[in-house]
Design a protein around this motif. Sequence first.
Motif, mmCIF file in Angstrom:
data_model
loop_
_atom_site.group_PDB
_atom_site.id
_atom_site.type_symbol
_atom_site.label_atom_id
_atom_site.label_comp_id
_atom_site.label_asym_id
_atom_site.label_seq_id
_atom_site.Cartn_x
_atom_site.Cartn_y
_atom_site.Cartn_z
ATOM 1 N N ARG A 65 2.463 2.973 -6.693
ATOM 2 C CA ARG A 65 1.133 2.422 -6.481
ATOM 3 C C ARG A 65 1.164 1.484 -5.288
ATOM 4 O O ARG A 65 2.099 0.696 -5.135
ATOM 5 C CB ARG A 65 0.650 1.653 -7.716
ATOM 6 N N LEU A 66 0.145 1.559 -4.460
ATOM 7 C CA LEU A 66 0.049 0.684 -3.294
ATOM 8 C C LEU A 66 -0.743 -0.568 -3.656
ATOM 9 O O LEU A 66 -1.907 -0.486 -4.038
ATOM 10 C CB LEU A 66 -0.633 1.419 -2.141
ATOM 11 N N ALA A 67 -0.097 -1.720 -3.566
ATOM 12 C CA ALA A 67 -0.758 -3.008 -3.779
ATOM 13 C C ALA A 67 -0.892 -3.682 -2.418
ATOM 14 O O ALA A 67 -0.119 -4.575 -2.064
ATOM 15 C CB ALA A 67 0.043 -3.865 -4.747
ATOM 16 N N ALA A 68 -1.864 -3.205 -1.619
ATOM 17 C CA ALA A 68 -1.983 -3.649 -0.233
ATOM 18 C C ALA A 68 -2.369 -5.113 -0.133
ATOM 19 O O ALA A 68 -1.984 -5.803 0.811
ATOM 20 C CB ALA A 68 -3.010 -2.778 0.500
ATOM 21 N N GLY A 69 -3.141 -5.615 -1.095
ATOM 22 C CA GLY A 69 -3.521 -7.016 -1.066
ATOM 23 C C GLY A 69 -2.375 -7.931 -1.444
ATOM 24 O O GLY A 69 -2.146 -8.958 -0.809
ATOM 25 N N ALA A 70 -1.642 -7.554 -2.480
ATOM 26 C CA ALA A 70 -0.464 -8.333 -2.858
ATOM 27 C C ALA A 70 0.600 -8.251 -1.776
ATOM 28 O O ALA A 70 1.303 -9.223 -1.501
ATOM 29 C CB ALA A 70 0.089 -7.826 -4.181
ATOM 30 N N GLY A 71 0.716 -7.068 -1.180
ATOM 31 C CA GLY A 71 1.683 -6.898 -0.102
ATOM 32 C C GLY A 71 2.969 -6.255 -0.546
ATOM 33 O O GLY A 71 4.041 -6.609 -0.061
ATOM 34 N N PHE A 72 2.905 -5.278 -1.473
ATOM 35 C CA PHE A 72 4.086 -4.509 -1.848
ATOM 36 C C PHE A 72 3.674 -3.176 -2.452
ATOM 37 O O PHE A 72 2.490 -2.934 -2.733
ATOM 38 C CB PHE A 72 5.012 -5.282 -2.794
ATOM 39 N N VAL A 73 4.661 -2.312 -2.622
ATOM 40 C CA VAL A 73 4.466 -1.007 -3.250
ATOM 41 C C VAL A 73 5.183 -1.038 -4.595
ATOM 42 O O VAL A 73 6.365 -1.377 -4.664
ATOM 43 C CB VAL A 73 5.024 0.131 -2.374
ATOM 44 N N VAL A 74 4.469 -0.695 -5.654
ATOM 45 C CA VAL A 74 5.040 -0.675 -6.995
ATOM 46 C C VAL A 74 5.614 0.711 -7.283
ATOM 47 O O VAL A 74 4.935 1.721 -7.085
ATOM 48 C CB VAL A 74 3.984 -1.023 -8.061
#
Length: 559
Positions: free
Chosen positions: A517-526
């Motif tokens: 999953r792309l967490a673009a706001g948090a700044g990482f890929v899960v």
Amino acid sequence: MSTGNIDLEIARATPLRPIADIAARLAIPAEALEPYGRTKAKIGFDFIDGLAARPNGALVLVVGISPTPAGEGKTTTSIGLADALNASGRRAVLCLREPSLGPCFGQKGGATGGGRAQIAPMADINLHFTGDFHAITAANNLLAAMIDNHVYWGNEAGLDPRRITWRRALDVNDRSLRALVAGLGGVANGTPLETGFDITVASEVMAAFCLAADRADLQARLGRMIVGARRDGSFVTASDLKAAGAMAALLREALMPNLVQTLEHSPALVHGGPFANIAHGCNSAIATRLGLKLADFVVTEAGFGADLGGEKFLDIKCPSAGLAPDCAVIVASLRALKMHGGRARAELGREDPAAVAAGAANLIRHIENMRGFGLPVVVALNHFPGDTGAEFEALREALAPHAIEPVRCTHWAEGSAGAAALAEAVAAAVAGKTARFRPLYAPALPLAEKLRTIATKIYRAADIALAAPAQKRLAAFEEAGFGHLPICVAKTQYSFSADPTLLGAPSGHVLPVRDVRLAAGAGFVVALAGEIMTMPGLPRHPAAEHIGLDERGEIVGLS
């Protein structure tokens, strides 16, 4: 070691000081506080912003061995260490995560330490505290509502309802909400779509909240959050739906760090709370950076084992927040080491030096991993009743080839006095200035190779097994310009592998990654490995069954 209502009784029997007195220990003026009652407060950003030119204190990272039902005591040890540093005349502040209602009512029953090493007010912190998690939950679900509303009123952004990826959140363990269909009941109720809930501590809003540098950065991170895709595959963000401002407004007060105290009146910044097995597992960057400006030592904890919270602290939080730890403390117990050495929980009361020696392999791997990041390591052995001298000697012998002398700690029973030796060992490690912190991988490394590096270097896996859809998504993330992001692995906390039954120090296994999953706001890929779920379920007999009010209206059952 005792648990349960004894911890609550000790907490209630210990008088707390007014929160302004605790703030004064850190030279925080009363006007910088937003009190929440008598013993907890938030710290204002006007004061925080005025500290920018101050030098930083030393950052001490507390991590643990792979957790077991036997107990390790990482939070308790963090609290005992901060108290002991302060008792020795040094100025220390504790930085911890806020407890989630999920585990409080699930298995743990609370997460504020134990015995004489607790943060307080215990019941407040374990339950609603200052409302931060409620605000994060509300912001997350406001975005979900605005997504559905946008589609209902014509879908100007062209969001494909089949490609909406944003999920709702709730800070309660509820397996029935993992996957569901919303929008049923006709046109007036919106567009039917598949969705689901994550626990609040696994939400991207929580992660962005904890990694944000300030309010402006938080609003920018919220705006970058990807909610789904158009038919052509291009991403739609929260900013495209004009949702980021309202979400930031909900989080305005929550983003101010919370100040509380230990039972020995050490200052504690308790703020944010992502899980480490399904998120990045660290308290807010704002609180940690504030602590470094206020104290000579900041004691902070990363969730679960060093392979999870520790690795994410070092590879995600530190590069994002510009932090560099000075020392790592790894917490273990002889009971837990015996479980890693093959003993069943029912057998832990029997002396077994051989099991301790065998289980030490788990601890040794965590030592090697932390040293691989360039950090000096101190091992804190949390004492439990029933520990024997022969078992301690078995551990000493196992660690001798690695130049580690374990430090026995009795802070649960004795408070700061029981962690005095640990405080001196940590102070010596910091004074030695041997830390040469370096993240595990460079940002330019491809996403799949970052994941492979974590698996092979930290988990000692032979390789990773990426499901085909996960491979395609990683390629799409890189094509969209997100290849520089770090990886946040979601996997079982009980093993270096994705199999929770493989205790000790397994190697040569393959890490199965079923989705990303792309967490673009948090700044990482899960990366979701094995059977890990981002919405836990309750156990057969949850802690909630034993929590309630007594005849005086006092909360009972927390631990």
